[in-house]
Write an enzyme that holds these catalytic residues in place. Structure first.
Site, short mmCIF file in Angstrom:
data_model
loop_
_atom_site.label_atom_id
_atom_site.label_comp_id
_atom_site.label_asym_id
_atom_site.label_seq_id
_atom_site.Cartn_x
_atom_site.Cartn_y
_atom_site.Cartn_z
N CYS A 24 -0.60 4.20 2.32
CA CYS A 24 -0.42 4.15 3.77
C CYS A 24 -0.21 2.71 4.20
O CYS A 24 0.90 2.21 4.19
CB CYS A 24 -1.57 4.80 4.52
SG CYS A 24 -3.21 4.28 4.02
N SER A 25 -1.28 2.00 4.53
CA SER A 25 -1.09 0.68 5.13
C SER A 25 -2.30 -0.20 4.91
O SER A 25 -2.58 -1.06 5.73
CB SER A 25 -0.86 0.85 6.63
OG SER A 25 -1.96 1.55 7.19
N CYS A 26 -3.04 0.02 3.84
CA CYS A 26 -4.21 -0.82 3.57
C CYS A 26 -3.76 -2.28 3.49
O CYS A 26 -2.76 -2.59 2.85
CB CYS A 26 -4.89 -0.39 2.27
SG CYS A 26 -5.47 1.31 2.32
N CYS B 239 0.88 -1.16 0.00
CA CYS B 239 0.00 0.00 0.00
C CYS B 239 0.92 1.20 0.00
O CYS B 239 1.50 1.55 1.03
CB CYS B 239 -0.92 0.02 1.22
SG CYS B 239 -1.95 1.51 1.25
#
Lengths: 103, 218
Positions: free
Chosen positions: B125-127, B122
């Site tokens: 961000c951090s999906c 991702c």
């Protein structure tokens, strides 16, 4: 940041602290209730600028973003927040000291 | 979780009133951001927007989720070709069959083979498919992984100990807020006699992100 130069991957793993899990839970619950969307979360994170990604931890950025979105949604006022933060901070020295009022 | 914090006389022995050591976050000086979390949580409860129970239950549910959930889905796909077809066609619906929920997110499942190796990032961000894998590892959220895997995926994979032959095509998939990827790793050789439970034990977290293969049987 995809494609930007960057250093080696750090494989260290930290245990998520309780306060970080709570930030995560607050995001899941408030966005689930329709107060804001993941796009709203992203917008505030992007507005922080690149420096915030160097100086703040992941959940430090998230708590700021969730808070900004809840302020904008009118869930509480800036004055209520600052009054509550002062009250929380006055409870003691550590997270353990200060976090008790919510449970 | 007990929160009797009035027993200040014992704070120097780093044990909570219930006799357990505090997590490190509990005995460092309170940060501004921690104060913000506490204040926000209490205000939301006072305003009737959230209840304490909801917050506690959400944290507990988060703690219960782990890569073992994703491993069950992958193991089922390995033993049941019809399930595998459904999983690849509509990941969200197929995990629902097994009691897991994608919520509003679209889950896309990609199969790794000798010809094509998929890896997930991702960059925004951090999906991450948390409903199947729990919270993402720290490296997944770091700049180093997110920046470099899209540009030099083979080099990054080799840092994870995964060296792929030149004949394998590498595809990097960038998650979005509304769409998550789960990798269906290749079933290892020598596992024909293993049942679903035994197979699930071979399916590690990293293999479902695409930075590793499933483990070989012992």
């Amino acid at each position: 940041m995809g494609g930007q130069p960057a250093g080696d991957i750090d494989f260290d793993q930290h245990n998520f602290a309780l306060w970080e899990k709570r930030v995560d839970a607050l995001l899941v619950l408030t966005s689930g209730k329709g107060y804001f969307t993941v796009d709203g979360l992203r917008r505030v994170l992007e507005d922080m600028g690149e420096e915030a990604f160097e100086t703040m931890t992941y959940y430090e950025r998230w708590v700021q973003s969730v808070n900004q979105n809840m302020l904008e949604a009118g869930a509480y006022s800036l004055e209520e927040l600052s009054t509550k933060m002062a009250e929380v901070t006055a409870r003691g020295e550590t997270y353990g000291d200060c976090a008790g009022g919510g449970e | 979780m007990p929160h009797d914090h009035h027993d200040h006389g014992h704070e120097h022995d780093h044990l909570s009133p219930s006799g357990h050591p505090y997590q490190p976050d509990q005995d460092h000086p309170l940060t501004k951001w921690q104060a913000m979390e506490i204040a926000m949580r209490e205000l939301l409860v006072e305003k009737g927007i959230l209840t304490r129970e909801e917050i506690t239950q959400t944290v507990e549910a988060m703690d219960r989720r782990s890569p073992a959930d994703g491993a069950k889905v992958v193991a089922r796909a390995w033993v049941d070709p019809d399930y595998k077809a459904r999983l690849l066609a509509d990941g969200s619906a197929a995990i629902n069959e097994m009691g897991f929920h994608a919520d509003a997110m679209k889950l896309v499942v990609l199969e790794n083979t000798a010809d094509v190796h998929n890896v997930v990032v991702c960059t925004l961000c951090s999906c991450y498919p948390r409903n199947l894998l729990g919270l993402p590892p720290d490296w997944y959220k770091q700049r180093a992984y997110r920046s470099r895997v899209v540009k030099t995926p083979r080099a990054v994979l080799s840092e994870f100990g995964l060296t792929l032959p030149d004949t394998t095509q590498v595809r990097v998939h960038d998650s979005t807020a509304d769409m998550r990827y789960l990798i269906l790793p290749a079933r290892p050789e020598g596992t024909a006699d293993m049942d679903e439970t035994a197979l699930a034990a071979l399916i590690n977290r990293d293999s479902m992100i695409g930075v590793a293969q499933a483990s070989a049987p012992e």
